[in-house]
Design a protein around this motif. Sequence first.
Motif, PDB file in Angstrom:
ATOM      1  N   UNK A   1      37.488  15.662  15.957  1.00 58.23           N
ATOM      2  CA  UNK A   1      37.614  17.078  15.728  1.00 58.23           C
ATOM      3  C   UNK A   1      37.517  17.344  14.303  1.00 58.23           C
ATOM      4  N   UNK A   2      37.549  16.574  13.481  1.00 59.04           N
ATOM      5  CA  UNK A   2      37.525  16.901  12.071  1.00 59.04           C
ATOM      6  C   UNK A   2      36.431  16.548  11.377  1.00 59.04           C
ATOM      7  N   UNK A   3      35.216  16.082  12.016  1.00 61.22           N
ATOM      8  CA  UNK A   3      33.969  15.550  11.557  1.00 61.22           C
ATOM      9  C   UNK A   3      33.218  16.718  11.069  1.00 61.22           C
ATOM     10  N   UNK A   4      33.473  17.878  11.753  1.00 61.02           N
ATOM     11  CA  UNK A   4      32.552  19.090  11.190  1.00 61.02           C
ATOM     12  C   UNK A   4      33.374  20.130  10.230  1.00 61.02           C
ATOM     13  N   UNK A   5      32.532  20.506   9.580  1.00 62.47           N
ATOM     14  CA  UNK A   5      33.007  21.063   8.350  1.00 62.47           C
ATOM     15  C   UNK A   5      33.706  22.589   8.455  1.00 62.47           C
ATOM     16  N   UNK A   6      34.620  22.754   7.819  1.00 63.03           N
ATOM     17  CA  UNK A   6      35.495  24.147   7.710  1.00 63.03           C
ATOM     18  C   UNK A   6      34.623  25.123   7.202  1.00 63.03           C
ATOM     19  N   UNK A   7      34.418  26.363   7.767  1.00 66.81           N
ATOM     20  CA  UNK A   7      33.658  27.300   7.158  1.00 66.81           C
ATOM     21  C   UNK A   7      34.266  28.624   6.933  1.00 66.81           C
ATOM     22  N   UNK A   8      35.333  28.918   7.610  1.00 64.16           N
ATOM     23  CA  UNK A   8      35.692  30.202   7.506  1.00 64.16           C
ATOM     24  C   UNK A   8      37.448  29.970   7.530  1.00 64.16           C
ATOM     25  N   UNK A   9      38.055  29.767   6.453  1.00 61.39           N
ATOM     26  CA  UNK A   9      39.520  29.262   6.603  1.00 61.39           C
ATOM     27  C   UNK A   9      39.536  27.932   7.437  1.00 61.39           C
ATOM     28  N   UNK A  10      40.260  28.201   8.431  1.00 57.45           N
ATOM     29  CA  UNK A  10      40.596  26.984   9.255  1.00 57.45           C
ATOM     30  C   UNK A  10      39.391  26.681  10.173  1.00 57.45           C
TER      31      UNK A  10
END
Length: 97
Positions: A48-57
Amino acid sequence: MSKRLRLLSVARTDIANAFAYYESESRGLGVVFLQILEGLLDHVVEYPEFYPQRIGQTRRALVPRFPYAVFYIVDAEEITILGVRHTKQDPGSMPTA
């Protein structure tokens, strides 16, 4: 241990609309879209944390072969899919959990 996956109703609607569009373009293409999306969601659950945060969380995972992105948030118990949007859509209109 994998987290539980929850799709908001708006995300289900996004998926249904994309499926219908691709099926109208070419019979069977909607099914291909769903298969690829399912593989991506499996990867999101596994990492789940592989993909980047884009807007806030909110994180964004791009759907291979299709111009769509899955927007989601991760908490201690679950992954909430906020939407599955065409990459030309404004992500600022994304609902929150």
